[in-house]
Scaffold this active site. Structure first.
Site, PDB file in Angstrom:
ATOM      1  N   HIS A   8      37.804  38.554  37.416  1.00 27.50           N
ATOM      2  CA  HIS A   8      39.016  39.243  37.881  1.00 27.50           C
ATOM      3  C   HIS A   8      39.738  39.799  36.659  1.00 27.50           C
ATOM      4  O   HIS A   8      40.340  39.048  35.896  1.00 27.50           O
ATOM      5  CB  HIS A   8      39.877  38.211  38.639  1.00 27.50           C
ATOM      6  CG  HIS A   8      41.170  38.750  39.145  1.00 27.50           C
ATOM      7  ND1 HIS A   8      42.170  37.916  39.643  1.00 27.50           N
ATOM      8  CD2 HIS A   8      41.645  40.016  39.266  1.00 27.50           C
ATOM      9  CE1 HIS A   8      43.196  38.656  40.022  1.00 27.50           C
ATOM     10  NE2 HIS A   8      42.913  39.919  39.802  1.00 27.50           N
ATOM     11  N   ASP A  58      39.576  34.530  35.323  1.00 25.56           N
ATOM     12  CA  ASP A  58      40.783  35.361  35.240  1.00 25.56           C
ATOM     13  C   ASP A  58      41.011  35.872  33.827  1.00 25.56           C
ATOM     14  O   ASP A  58      41.352  35.110  32.926  1.00 25.56           O
ATOM     15  CB  ASP A  58      42.004  34.548  35.670  1.00 25.56           C
ATOM     16  CG  ASP A  58      42.067  34.348  37.171  1.00 25.56           C
ATOM     17  OD1 ASP A  58      41.957  35.347  37.900  1.00 25.56           O
ATOM     18  OD2 ASP A  58      42.225  33.189  37.600  1.00 25.56           O
ATOM     19  N   GLY A  72      48.800  30.700  37.350  1.00 26.85           N
ATOM     20  CA  GLY A  72      48.343  29.800  38.397  1.00 26.85           C
ATOM     21  C   GLY A  72      49.543  29.040  38.955  1.00 26.85           C
ATOM     22  O   GLY A  72      50.647  29.081  38.397  1.00 26.85           O
ATOM     23  N   SER A 119      39.379  28.838  40.370  1.00 25.29           N
ATOM     24  CA  SER A 119      39.836  29.642  39.236  1.00 25.29           C
ATOM     25  C   SER A 119      39.943  28.752  38.009  1.00 25.29           C
ATOM     26  O   SER A 119      40.754  27.820  37.968  1.00 25.29           O
ATOM     27  CB  SER A 119      41.202  30.252  39.534  1.00 25.29           C
ATOM     28  OG  SER A 119      41.772  30.682  38.313  1.00 25.29           O
ATOM     29  N   MET A 151      43.321  38.161  31.456  1.00 23.89           N
ATOM     30  CA  MET A 151      44.677  38.745  31.402  1.00 23.89           C
ATOM     31  C   MET A 151      44.963  39.262  30.003  1.00 23.89           C
ATOM     32  O   MET A 151      44.573  38.635  29.013  1.00 23.89           O
ATOM     33  CB  MET A 151      45.717  37.677  31.758  1.00 23.89           C
ATOM     34  CG  MET A 151      45.491  37.017  33.106  1.00 23.89           C
ATOM     35  SD  MET A 151      46.858  35.927  33.510  1.00 23.89           S
ATOM     36  CE  MET A 151      46.222  35.176  35.016  1.00 23.89           C
ATOM     37  N   GLY A 187      43.034  27.717  42.190  1.00 20.34           N
ATOM     38  CA  GLY A 187      43.146  27.154  40.845  1.00 20.34           C
ATOM     39  C   GLY A 187      43.775  25.777  40.890  1.00 20.34           C
ATOM     40  O   GLY A 187      43.090  24.751  40.821  1.00 20.34           O
ATOM     41  N   MET A 222      45.634  39.934  46.468  1.00 14.39           N
ATOM     42  CA  MET A 222      46.482  38.960  45.771  1.00 14.39           C
ATOM     43  C   MET A 222      47.545  38.436  46.729  1.00 14.39           C
ATOM     44  O   MET A 222      48.260  39.217  47.365  1.00 14.39           O
ATOM     45  CB  MET A 222      47.178  39.613  44.566  1.00 14.39           C
ATOM     46  CG  MET A 222      46.275  40.052  43.438  1.00 14.39           C
ATOM     47  SD  MET A 222      45.209  38.768  42.755  1.00 14.39           S
ATOM     48  CE  MET A 222      46.386  37.525  42.231  1.00 14.39           C
ATOM     49  N   MET A 256      42.550  41.492  34.968  1.00 15.49           N
ATOM     50  CA  MET A 256      43.966  41.870  35.046  1.00 15.49           C
ATOM     51  C   MET A 256      44.317  42.512  33.707  1.00 15.49           C
ATOM     52  O   MET A 256      45.107  41.987  32.911  1.00 15.49           O
ATOM     53  CB  MET A 256      44.808  40.626  35.341  1.00 15.49           C
ATOM     54  CG  MET A 256      44.630  40.141  36.772  1.00 15.49           C
ATOM     55  SD  MET A 256      45.157  38.442  37.020  1.00 15.49           S
ATOM     56  CE  MET A 256      43.665  37.588  36.493  1.00 15.49           C
ATOM     57  N   ASP A 311      43.451  35.480  46.610  1.00 24.63           N
ATOM     58  CA  ASP A 311      43.740  34.853  45.314  1.00 24.63           C
ATOM     59  C   ASP A 311      45.240  34.606  45.169  1.00 24.63           C
ATOM     60  O   ASP A 311      46.021  35.552  45.138  1.00 24.63           O
ATOM     61  CB  ASP A 311      43.246  35.788  44.201  1.00 24.63           C
ATOM     62  CG  ASP A 311      43.301  35.162  42.818  1.00 24.63           C
ATOM     63  OD1 ASP A 311      43.632  33.966  42.699  1.00 24.63           O
ATOM     64  OD2 ASP A 311      42.995  35.900  41.849  1.00 24.63           O
ATOM     65  N   HIS A 357      35.599  31.680  39.530  1.00 22.29           N
ATOM     66  CA  HIS A 357      36.548  32.791  39.400  1.00 22.29           C
ATOM     67  C   HIS A 357      37.132  32.779  37.991  1.00 22.29           C
ATOM     68  O   HIS A 357      37.705  31.783  37.546  1.00 22.29           O
ATOM     69  CB  HIS A 357      37.646  32.647  40.452  1.00 22.29           C
ATOM     70  CG  HIS A 357      38.615  33.783  40.496  1.00 22.29           C
ATOM     71  ND1 HIS A 357      38.334  34.989  41.097  1.00 22.29           N
ATOM     72  CD2 HIS A 357      39.863  33.908  39.992  1.00 22.29           C
ATOM     73  CE1 HIS A 357      39.375  35.795  40.977  1.00 22.29           C
ATOM     74  NE2 HIS A 357      40.320  35.175  40.301  1.00 22.29           N
TER      75      HIS A 357
HETATM   76  C1  DX5 Z   1      46.648  34.646  39.209  1.00 20.53           C
HETATM   77  C2  DX5 Z   1      45.163  34.487  39.114  1.00 20.53           C
HETATM   78  C3  DX5 Z   1      44.652  33.480  40.043  1.00 20.53           C
HETATM   79  C4  DX5 Z   1      45.181  32.096  39.787  1.00 20.53           C
HETATM   80  C5  DX5 Z   1      45.250  31.386  41.092  1.00 20.53           C
HETATM   81  O1  DX5 Z   1      47.055  35.725  38.470  1.00 20.53           O
HETATM   82  O2  DX5 Z   1      44.509  35.710  39.391  1.00 20.53           O
HETATM   83  O3  DX5 Z   1      43.242  33.478  40.112  1.00 20.53           O
HETATM   84  O4  DX5 Z   1      44.410  31.355  38.893  1.00 20.53           O
HETATM   85  O5  DX5 Z   1      45.831  30.149  40.877  1.00 20.53           O
HETATM   86  P1  DX5 Z   1      46.431  29.274  42.058  1.00 20.53           P
HETATM   87  O6  DX5 Z   1      45.326  28.983  43.027  1.00 20.53           O
HETATM   88  O7  DX5 Z   1      46.904  28.056  41.339  1.00 20.53           O
HETATM   89  O8  DX5 Z   1      47.538  30.069  42.688  1.00 20.53           O
HETATM   90 ZN    ZN Z   2      42.325  35.652  39.889  1.00 17.78          ZN
END
Ligand code: DX5
Ligand code: ZN
Length: 243
Positions: free
Chosen positions: A86, A55, A164, A28, A57, A215, A157, A88, A193, A53
């Site tokens: 992804h 992300d 992260g 990520s 948001m 991530g 999730m 969000m 994830d 990946h």
């Molecule tokens: C969280 C994201 C993830 C995040 C994962 O909302 O969708 O993709 O980057 O990060 P780690 O692996 O650090 O939990």
């Molecule tokens: Zn993600």
């Protein structure tokens, strides 16, 4: 890059058991150094990632804001790897074409993000992209029971989305098992994830996950060599649990 790794735009690489042969690792880039975004994407490519990946948001569906389609477009040419986007964001439908246009290969929307999941998934496939749905930790798998034939990917999730570096939520492992049973022999990948590390990867891999997002556990050490070792540690832990 070998055909089954970085240049993986084929989502259906499966054994007779219904599960993909090897766990794919999708770093990520939320955990990348944003001041060196393009170089960081290049670095995980050189380090042997399978997918990237991405992300997105919106500060509305989740309590954080990252980046949108123009930023994705700017880093797209740093790798041939599958761009696993992804989303969000709520609503998502208005923006799907822009993310497709930016070069994403797969678009994943949240089941909780809008009232018309079936329509969102049809839109993604009509754009020629792989269609994914994501479920928050508290959302039951029954939310996707009637859209299974529109799906290429189910993203479960294992943290509450937004950041992260959060701790893995073990209750989701049982949901991975249930989703694996639900999809039967359909060619749908199960992606995990949140909080994935060499310690947690075996739990979800054994339950039937075949794509692992990571991530914080990938982007530590700050070099291609470190990223390669981090990716390999997760991959080998997962593959041992799947064997
Ligand atoms: C969280 C994201 C993830 C995040 C994962 O909302 O969708 O993709 O980057 O990060 P780690 O692996 O650090 O939990
Ligand atoms: Zn993600």
């Amino acid at each position: 890059l070998p055909a089954d790794r970085g240049s993986n735009t084929e989502i259906e690489d499966r054994s007779e058991t219904g599960m993909a042969k090897e766990a794919l690792i999708a770093p990520s880039i939320l955990s990348a150094d944003f001041a060196r975004f393009g170089e960081e994407v290049r670095a995980i490519d050189e380090a042997g990632c399978d997918w990237v990946h991405v992300d997105v948001m919106d500060g509305h569906f989740v309590p954080n804001i990252t980046f949108g389609a123009p930023v994705i477009k700017a880093i797209r040419n740093r790798t041939d790897a599958f761009f696993d986007c992804h989303l969000m964001i709520a609503p998502a439908d208005l923006y799907l074409a822009a993310f497709a246009e930016a070069g994403c290969d797969g678009l994943t929307v949240h089941a909780e993000a809008g009232p018309h999941l079936d329509r969102s998934l049809q839109t993604i496939r009509n754009l020629g992209k792989k269609a994914g749905v994501s479920l928050n930790p508290a959302t039951p798998e029954s939310a996707i029971e009637y859209v299974l034939d529109r799906l290429d990917l189910i993203l479960l999730m294992t943290v509450n989305p937004g950041f992260g570096g959060q701790a893995f939520i073990p209750a989701v492992v049982e949901k991975v098992r249930r989703v694996r049973a639900l999809i039967g022999d359909r060619p749908i990948r199960i992606e995990i994830d949140g909080g994935v590390t060499p310690e947690t990867a075996p739990l979800v891999a054994a339950a039937g996950a075949d794509v692992l997002v990571a991530g914080a556990a990938v982007f530590k050490g700050g070099s291609v060599e470190a990223y390669r070792a981090n990716i390999e540690a997760i991959r080998s832990a997962a593959d041992a649990a799947r064997a």
